[in-house]
Every structure is written in C-alpha cells, then in structure tokens.
Design a protein around this motif. Structure first.
Motif, short mmCIF file in Angstrom:
data_model
loop_
_atom_site.label_atom_id
_atom_site.label_comp_id
_atom_site.label_asym_id
_atom_site.label_seq_id
_atom_site.Cartn_x
_atom_site.Cartn_y
_atom_site.Cartn_z
N UNK A 206 0.85 -1.18 0.00
CA UNK A 206 0.00 0.00 0.00
C UNK A 206 0.89 1.24 0.00
N UNK A 207 0.70 2.10 -0.99
CA UNK A 207 1.48 3.33 -1.05
C UNK A 207 0.85 4.37 -0.14
N UNK A 208 1.68 4.96 0.70
CA UNK A 208 1.18 5.95 1.65
C UNK A 208 1.18 7.34 1.01
N UNK A 209 0.20 8.16 1.38
CA UNK A 209 0.22 9.55 0.90
C UNK A 209 1.37 10.30 1.59
N UNK A 210 1.65 11.50 1.13
CA UNK A 210 2.69 12.30 1.78
C UNK A 210 2.24 12.62 3.20
N UNK A 211 3.09 12.29 4.15
CA UNK A 211 2.81 12.55 5.56
C UNK A 211 3.81 13.60 6.02
N UNK A 212 3.30 14.68 6.57
CA UNK A 212 4.16 15.78 6.98
C UNK A 212 4.12 15.92 8.50
N UNK A 213 5.27 15.72 9.14
CA UNK A 213 5.36 15.93 10.59
C UNK A 213 5.44 17.43 10.83
N UNK A 214 4.56 17.95 11.67
CA UNK A 214 4.51 19.39 11.92
C UNK A 214 4.93 19.77 13.33
N UNK A 215 5.01 18.80 14.24
CA UNK A 215 5.42 19.10 15.61
C UNK A 215 5.87 17.83 16.30
N UNK A 216 6.99 17.92 17.01
CA UNK A 216 7.47 16.81 17.83
C UNK A 216 7.68 17.37 19.24
N UNK A 217 7.13 16.67 20.24
CA UNK A 217 7.25 17.08 21.64
C UNK A 217 8.07 16.03 22.37
N UNK A 218 9.09 16.49 23.07
CA UNK A 218 9.94 15.57 23.81
C UNK A 218 10.51 16.22 25.05
N UNK A 219 11.20 15.42 25.88
CA UNK A 219 11.81 15.97 27.09
C UNK A 219 12.90 15.06 27.61
N UNK A 220 13.64 15.59 28.56
CA UNK A 220 14.62 14.80 29.30
C UNK A 220 14.70 15.38 30.70
N UNK A 221 15.31 14.63 31.60
CA UNK A 221 15.44 15.06 32.99
C UNK A 221 16.90 14.92 33.40
N UNK B 227 10.97 20.16 24.76
CA UNK B 227 11.07 20.75 23.44
C UNK B 227 9.75 20.57 22.70
N UNK B 228 9.45 21.52 21.85
CA UNK B 228 8.27 21.45 20.98
C UNK B 228 8.58 22.24 19.72
N UNK B 229 7.93 21.85 18.64
CA UNK B 229 8.05 22.61 17.40
C UNK B 229 9.00 22.03 16.37
N UNK B 230 9.70 20.96 16.69
CA UNK B 230 10.59 20.34 15.71
C UNK B 230 9.78 19.63 14.65
N UNK B 231 10.40 19.40 13.50
CA UNK B 231 9.73 18.74 12.37
C UNK B 231 10.18 17.29 12.21
N UNK B 232 11.04 16.80 13.12
CA UNK B 232 11.45 15.40 13.10
C UNK B 232 11.91 15.00 14.49
N UNK B 233 11.92 13.70 14.74
CA UNK B 233 12.39 13.19 16.02
C UNK B 233 13.87 13.55 16.21
N UNK B 234 14.64 13.39 15.16
CA UNK B 234 16.07 13.68 15.23
C UNK B 234 16.31 15.15 15.59
N UNK B 235 15.54 16.04 14.97
CA UNK B 235 15.69 17.47 15.25
C UNK B 235 15.32 17.78 16.70
N UNK B 236 14.27 17.15 17.21
CA UNK B 236 13.84 17.38 18.60
C UNK B 236 14.93 16.92 19.57
N UNK B 237 15.44 15.71 19.34
CA UNK B 237 16.49 15.19 20.22
C UNK B 237 17.75 16.05 20.15
N UNK B 238 18.11 16.45 18.96
CA UNK B 238 19.29 17.28 18.77
C UNK B 238 19.14 18.63 19.48
#
Length: 175
Positions: free
Chosen positions: A1-16, A64-75
């Motif tokens: 099944x071909x997926x439509x274009x999926x656009x990540x618009x926000x990634x929320x993450x944290x650390x302690x 963190x909030x507002x990143x467009x990818x998991x990698x960007x949020x972690x970075x």
C-alpha cells in the motif's frame, strides 16, 4: 500500500537532568534565551528562524516542541544539555524521550463526517469542531478528520507508530 505524503509538523519531547538548575545564573549565558520569572518559571530558548522551542525548568527538566522530526527534537535538547555541560551546570547525558508527534496528510477525496462518525464511532460535533475525532488504541493515536480529506494524526511517539496509524486509517477508510 502506497502511503500519501505525511508531513510531521510538531514533535514534543523531554529529558530530565535530575539536577536542580539555577535559572538566574544560566539565563545570561545561553544565546537566544528568554527568562522572565514573573511571567513563567522556565528559560525559553528559541532558535531564530525556526519555530522550535526548548525550555529549561528549575527541576532540571528540559522540554522541546516545534521540531519537524524526532532527530531534530532530540538534537535541540541535547545541544542545550551540551551547553549546560560546557558551562559546568551538569555532567549528565540524559535520554531524550518523545511524547507526541503531530502530522498531517491530505487524501484526494471528501468525507461525509456524519457517516464516518456512525461507521467508526468517531466523535463529530460540527457546532463545536469542524472535524471528526477518532481515537484508537493500537497504535495509540488520535485522528482529526476533515470533510476536505485532510487528516491530522497525533498521540504517536515514533515514526513507526505514525506509519502504522496511517496504514490503519487508510485501510479503514477504504472499506
């Protein structure tokens, strides 16, 4: 099944860091930081030209909030942790946890939201919100489905969960 274009618009993450932070000391040493203790109890760090935010709390938690990818949020979080390490405020190397991805996609068809809500048990209250809200447990996700064919997906915590949620909704909408 071909997926439509999926656009990540926000990634929320944290650390302690599990280390109390002296925000008054840290604030003047961090580039692009905002701190107004009378208005909010954390330091906001915004990167110019990017809608991403990293916050530092007195408890040692960073969000963190507002990143467009998991990698960007972690970075983004780890860049701040590295700066705090460089300045001598911590020596911890925490794991950044992702709590929520928000993505959208457009399907080239319109939906009858009344029918969709009856068929799938989605919530649809057009007087309160213009889309149908469908929650599923496996993978745990929430879909906001609009008449136009636009779908917003949130509540997933990884790219794999996002892909599985999209596959699930496409399969359901096909039948």
């Amino acid at each position: 099944m071909e997926l439509p274009e999926i656009k990540i618009v926000n990634v929320v993450g944290s650390c302690d860091l599990k280390t109390p932070m002296n925000l008054e000391e840290i604030y003047p040493l961090i580039e692009n930081a905002e701190y107004d203790p009378e208005r909010y109890h954390c330091i906001y760090i915004r990167t110019p030209g990017i809608k991403r935010l990293v916050t530092i709390f007195k408890s040692g938690k960073l969000n963190t909030a507002g990143s467009k990818s998991i990698e960007e949020a972690k970075s983004a979080v780890l860049d701040v942790v590295n700066k705090l390490t460089e300045l001598g405020f911590t020596d911890k190397k925490p794991e950044v946890k992702i709590y929520n991805l928000v993505a959208n996609m457009g399907l080239k068809k319109e939906f009858d939201l009344e029918e969709l809500s009856e068929h799938f048990g989605a919530e649809y209250e057009p007087e309160q919100f213009p889309g149908a809200v469908l929650k599923i447990e496996n993978p745990k996700a929430t879909f906001l489905i609009f008449k136009s064919g636009k779908i917003v997906i949130n509540g997933v915590k990884s790219n794999e969960e996002l892909e599985n949620a999209v596959k699930w909704i496409l399969e359901k909408l096909k039948s």
